[in-house]
Design a protein around this motif. Structure first.
Motif, PDB file in Angstrom:
ATOM      1  N   ASN A  44     -27.430  -5.660  37.628  1.00 56.70           N
ATOM      2  CA  ASN A  44     -26.706  -5.795  38.888  1.00 56.70           C
ATOM      3  C   ASN A  44     -26.984  -4.670  39.869  1.00 56.70           C
ATOM      4  O   ASN A  44     -26.645  -4.770  41.033  1.00 56.70           O
ATOM      5  CB  ASN A  44     -25.198  -5.917  38.625  1.00 56.70           C
ATOM      6  CG  ASN A  44     -24.667  -4.774  37.776  1.00 56.70           C
ATOM      7  OD1 ASN A  44     -24.648  -3.623  38.203  1.00 56.70           O
ATOM      8  ND2 ASN A  44     -24.237  -5.105  36.546  1.00 56.70           N
ATOM      9  N   HIS A  45     -27.622  -3.589  39.383  1.00 53.00           N
ATOM     10  CA  HIS A  45     -27.942  -2.483  40.295  1.00 53.00           C
ATOM     11  C   HIS A  45     -29.098  -1.682  39.708  1.00 53.00           C
ATOM     12  O   HIS A  45     -29.031  -1.242  38.553  1.00 53.00           O
ATOM     13  CB  HIS A  45     -26.720  -1.584  40.498  1.00 53.00           C
ATOM     14  CG  HIS A  45     -26.946  -0.463  41.463  1.00 53.00           C
ATOM     15  ND1 HIS A  45     -26.287   0.747  41.393  1.00 53.00           N
ATOM     16  CD2 HIS A  45     -27.782  -0.357  42.536  1.00 53.00           C
ATOM     17  CE1 HIS A  45     -26.685   1.542  42.366  1.00 53.00           C
ATOM     18  NE2 HIS A  45     -27.588   0.894  43.080  1.00 53.00           N
ATOM     19  N   ILE A  46     -30.157  -1.503  40.485  1.00 45.50           N
ATOM     20  CA  ILE A  46     -31.327  -0.736  40.060  1.00 45.50           C
ATOM     21  C   ILE A  46     -31.631   0.307  41.129  1.00 45.50           C
ATOM     22  O   ILE A  46     -31.569   0.021  42.333  1.00 45.50           O
ATOM     23  CB  ILE A  46     -32.561  -1.646  39.850  1.00 45.50           C
ATOM     24  CG1 ILE A  46     -32.272  -2.671  38.752  1.00 45.50           C
ATOM     25  CG2 ILE A  46     -33.800  -0.824  39.494  1.00 45.50           C
ATOM     26  CD1 ILE A  46     -33.385  -3.677  38.557  1.00 45.50           C
ATOM     27  N   THR A  47     -31.939   1.529  40.688  1.00 45.61           N
ATOM     28  CA  THR A  47     -32.298   2.590  41.627  1.00 45.61           C
ATOM     29  C   THR A  47     -33.623   3.216  41.216  1.00 45.61           C
ATOM     30  O   THR A  47     -33.911   3.381  40.029  1.00 45.61           O
ATOM     31  CB  THR A  47     -31.226   3.696  41.682  1.00 45.61           C
ATOM     32  OG1 THR A  47     -31.106   4.307  40.398  1.00 45.61           O
ATOM     33  CG2 THR A  47     -29.889   3.135  42.117  1.00 45.61           C
ATOM     34  N   LEU A  48     -34.423   3.551  42.205  1.00 44.25           N
ATOM     35  CA  LEU A  48     -35.656   4.306  42.015  1.00 44.25           C
ATOM     36  C   LEU A  48     -35.484   5.615  42.763  1.00 44.25           C
ATOM     37  O   LEU A  48     -35.174   5.618  43.961  1.00 44.25           O
ATOM     38  CB  LEU A  48     -36.854   3.530  42.544  1.00 44.25           C
ATOM     39  CG  LEU A  48     -38.224   4.192  42.397  1.00 44.25           C
ATOM     40  CD1 LEU A  48     -38.565   4.399  40.931  1.00 44.25           C
ATOM     41  CD2 LEU A  48     -39.307   3.358  43.091  1.00 44.25           C
ATOM     42  N   ASN A  49     -35.672   6.740  42.051  1.00 47.96           N
ATOM     43  CA  ASN A  49     -35.314   8.042  42.597  1.00 47.96           C
ATOM     44  C   ASN A  49     -36.473   9.021  42.512  1.00 47.96           C
ATOM     45  O   ASN A  49     -37.206   9.061  41.515  1.00 47.96           O
ATOM     46  CB  ASN A  49     -34.128   8.638  41.819  1.00 47.96           C
ATOM     47  CG  ASN A  49     -32.957   7.686  41.714  1.00 47.96           C
ATOM     48  OD1 ASN A  49     -32.077   7.689  42.555  1.00 47.96           O
ATOM     49  ND2 ASN A  49     -32.942   6.863  40.664  1.00 47.96           N
TER      50      ASN A  49
END
Length: 251
Positions: A44-49
Motif C-alpha cells: 500500500n506504500h512504497i518509498t525510494l530514498n
C-alpha cells in the motif's frame, strides 16, 4: 527533497546534553519518492530514498562522506520491509577508509498484541580500536508482547561479529528483557534483565597490551527493578533495586 546544514564550533559546549564531537560543519540533503497503492493492494506504500551528507573539520579537512539509498514498503499485517546500501568514506586516526554496507529491516504484527522486528547488516566497517578495516555482521531480532491491558514484555537480542585478518576481533551477544506492569496512569513497575556475552581475540589487538591483557571470554548479567510514580507532568518519583555480576571464562 530536503537539505540542511549545521556547525559545532570548536568552542561549543553542551554541559546538559551529550555531544560526542565538536569543531566540524555538516551538510545534508535527501530525496524521497512515494508510491501509494490502491485500497486492497498488497503493497500500500512504497518509498525510494537517497540521502547524502558530509562532515568537514572547521579547517576544511574532510572527515566523512556518507551516501545511502534504500527502498521500503508497507504491506499486510502492519508490516514494513526495507533493504538499503550505505557507502561511507571515513577519516579515522589520520587514515581514510571506504566502508560499504548492506542492511535489511522488517517488522510486522502477525497477531493482536504481538510485534516482531528484525534488523541485519553486513559489509566493511572500521575497527576503531585498531585503525584497520574489518567485516561486520549484525543481527538484531526483537519481540514485543502486550499481555493484557497493563503488562508488556519485550525481548531484544543483538548479535554482532567484527572480523579481519582471518579471525574475529570480537563476537558479542547482548540480550535485553523488559517486563512492565502499569498499575494506573501514575504508577508503573518495570523489571529489566540484561545479559552480555563477549568474546575477544587478543592476538588481533594492536593496542600493545598483549595476550592475557584482554579478557578472551566475558559474561555479565544486570538486573533492575524500578517503581515509578508520576506526581504531575513535570515531576516523578523513582525507587528501585539494581544488581550486576561479571564472569571471566577460560574456553
Amino acid at each position: 527533497t530536503a537539505g540542511a546544514g549545521w556547525r559545532h564550533s570548536s568552542g561549543f559546549r553542551a554541559d546538559l546534553g551529550f555531544i560526542g564531537q565538536v569543531g566540524y560543519d555538516q551538510d545534508f540533503w535527501g530525496v524521497t519518492r512515494h508510491w501509494w497503492g490502491e485500497k486492497d493492494a498488497f503493497w500500500n506504500h512504497i518509498t525510494l530514498n537517497f540521502r547524502w551528507n558530509d562532515m568537514h573539520r572547521t579547517d576544511d579537512v574532510l572527515l566523512d562522506i556518507t551516501r545511502e539509498s534504500w527502498i521500503g514498503a508497507n504491506g499486510p499485517l502492519q508490516s514494513y520491509y526495507e533493504i538499503g546500501h550505505v557507502e561511507r568514506d571515513k577519516l579515522w586516526n589520520g587514515v581514510r577508509f571506504d566502508e560499504r554496507l548492506w542492511r535489511i529491516r522488517a517488522s510486522l504484527t502477525p497477531w493482536r498484541g504481538v510485534q516482531l522486528s528484525l534488523f541485519a547488516r553486513t559489509g566493511d566497517r572500521v575497527d576503531l580500536a585498531n585503525t584497520k578495516l574489518g567485516e561486520v555482521l549484525t543481527i538484531n531480532p526483537s519481540v514485543t508482547l502486550n499481555l493484557g491491558r497493563s503488562t508488556t514484555l519485550s525481548v531484544d537480542h543483538n548479535y554482532e561479529r567484527l572480523s579481519r585478518d582471518g579471525g574475529d576481533v570480537y563476537v558479542a551477544n547482548l540480550t535485553d528483557l523488559r517486563l512492565s506492569y502499569q498499575f494506573n496512569l501514575r504508577q508503573r513497575l518495570r523489571l529489566a534483565v540484561l545479559r552480555n556475552d563477549l568474546r575477544l581475540d587478543p592476538t588481533l589487538s594492536l593496542t600493545g597490551c598483549g595476550v592475557g591483557c584482554l579478557p578472551e571470554h566475558q559474561r555479565s548479567i544486570s538486573t533492575q527493578l524500578i517503581y515509578s510514580y508520576k506526581i504531575n507532568p513535570r515531576t516523578a518519583l523513582y525507587a528501585g533495586y539494581a544488581a550486576s555480576a561479571i564472569e571471566r571464562l577460560k574456553d
